[in-house]
Design an enzyme around this catalytic site. Sequence first.
Site, PDB file in Angstrom:
ATOM      1  CG  HIS A   1      30.709-115.428-121.442  1.00  0.00           C
ATOM      2  ND1 HIS A   1      30.133-114.998-122.632  1.00  0.00           N
ATOM      3  CD2 HIS A   1      29.924-116.436-120.993  1.00  0.00           C
ATOM      4  CE1 HIS A   1      29.044-115.713-122.872  1.00  0.00           C
ATOM      5  NE2 HIS A   1      28.902-116.588-121.896  1.00  0.00           N
TER       6      HIS A   1
ATOM      7  CG  ASN B   1      24.844-116.219-125.165  1.00  0.00           C
ATOM      8  OD1 ASN B   1      25.774-115.681-124.573  1.00  0.00           O
ATOM      9  ND2 ASN B   1      24.485-117.467-124.951  1.00  0.00           N
TER      10      ASN B   1
END
Length: 485
Positions: A56, A129
């Site tokens: 990320h 997510n």
Amino acid sequence: MTTNKNNLTTSWGAPVGDNQNSMTAGSRGPTLIQDVHLLEKLAHFNRERVPERVVHAKGAGAHGYFEVTNDVSKYTKAKFLSEVGKRTPLFVRFSTVAGENGSADSVRDPRGFAVKFYTEEGNYDLVGNNTPVFFIRDAIKFPDFIHTQKRHPVTHLKNPDAVWDFWSLSPESLHQVTILMSDRGIPATYRHMHGFGSHTFKWVNAEGEGVWIKYHFKTEQGIKNLTEEGGTKIAGENPDYHTQDLYEAIEKGDFPTWKLYVQIMPLEDADTYRFDPFDVTKVWSQKDYPLIEVGRMVLNRNPENYFAEVEQATFSPGTLVPGIEPSPDKMLQGRLFAYADAHRYRVGANHNSLPINRPKAEVHNYQRDGQMRFDSNGGGSVYYEPNSFGGPQESPENKTTAYPVSGSADSTAYDHNDHYTQAGDLYRLLSEEERTRLVSNIVGSMKQVTKDEIKLRQIQHFYKADPEYGTRVAEGLGLSVPQEV
């Protein structure tokens, strides 16, 4: 003497006399070590980049609020969810997963969807997510999985062999692979995608009664996706496309919004449901557990400084408040440790004291010292517990609720190994045009794999999910479906 507020100063506040020329011994002489402004300037510059997130790394963020629109107090005692109309400030960070900080936004990759609620009981982080499932279901496999998504240690190039070798040897990944390779693998923008908590969590009400829940953020902008060709084109023209889109939408007042829903499962159903409800590679049927509205998330303010807010924001699924607890999900259990530990390494032990992470609630504990301690460090207050000096004490009413466990201490797999039903159901839900694009995306990716053994192993998984699925991928790769399937 007062210093003009426009004067350039050192970090300790002294005015700088010359910021264009180093102090040297004559015009051609060596630089003097006594030029402390130069030394500080270079030393600080060398330290301007904190280590990039392992996953990320590339992301964008925004501030906003969450407003409760439905009474769920009978399910959870979390105060920020206690009454209709209640608003809680929040910060959201969206991200890609595998790429580096300078990578393109529009690649085929899951998107991180992390929300920090600044509640009156402390921060609550919902770290999910844009997909309801994940590739693996045990945290012990996570480092290996992420290694396959990163660069080859010799060539320093992405390695399709590693990607598909791991997936083909980890059949639990099939559901998420199917989602990733479908149209939803490349969202058009961060605004046009759903978000999910993915894991199962436990809500507990004021009476101590619990339920299992799953979170669903539904975009009110509608779902929009990019094709493989469209994503590649944008990646070349504007690799920061999603970051720019989010910023500009908020800047012009087009505030992105999502409705939050939960699925609720009675605790006892976990023992009889046809899929293990704690397996993050599986979903719960919405026919069995319908969506229940909770509230609405609105993003209405851009960060004032990217580094201070987006880059230094830290999220952990272990950042919980009373009324919300973990489940026995093996992947979640590992993340409870790993995320906070990553922040202690990357940002520092006192990362929760940074403005973007600092809770609105008062903090009272016995943690002291450590890097980046920039508050009073507890002053002269008592610094241990138990103590006889009136220091903060635990509140037993906020203990997490108990649930029974049994069995031998051992390295134990999940009991359920049906990795094909839900992936096949998803394939059969797609239209013919969507199936064609799914197969095309898979074939395009797997053509880069150098070993037929890996391709054939993965084709078997597709075939077990749905014979047409496996056959079409095999034909696209010019291979036959193995007879043993």
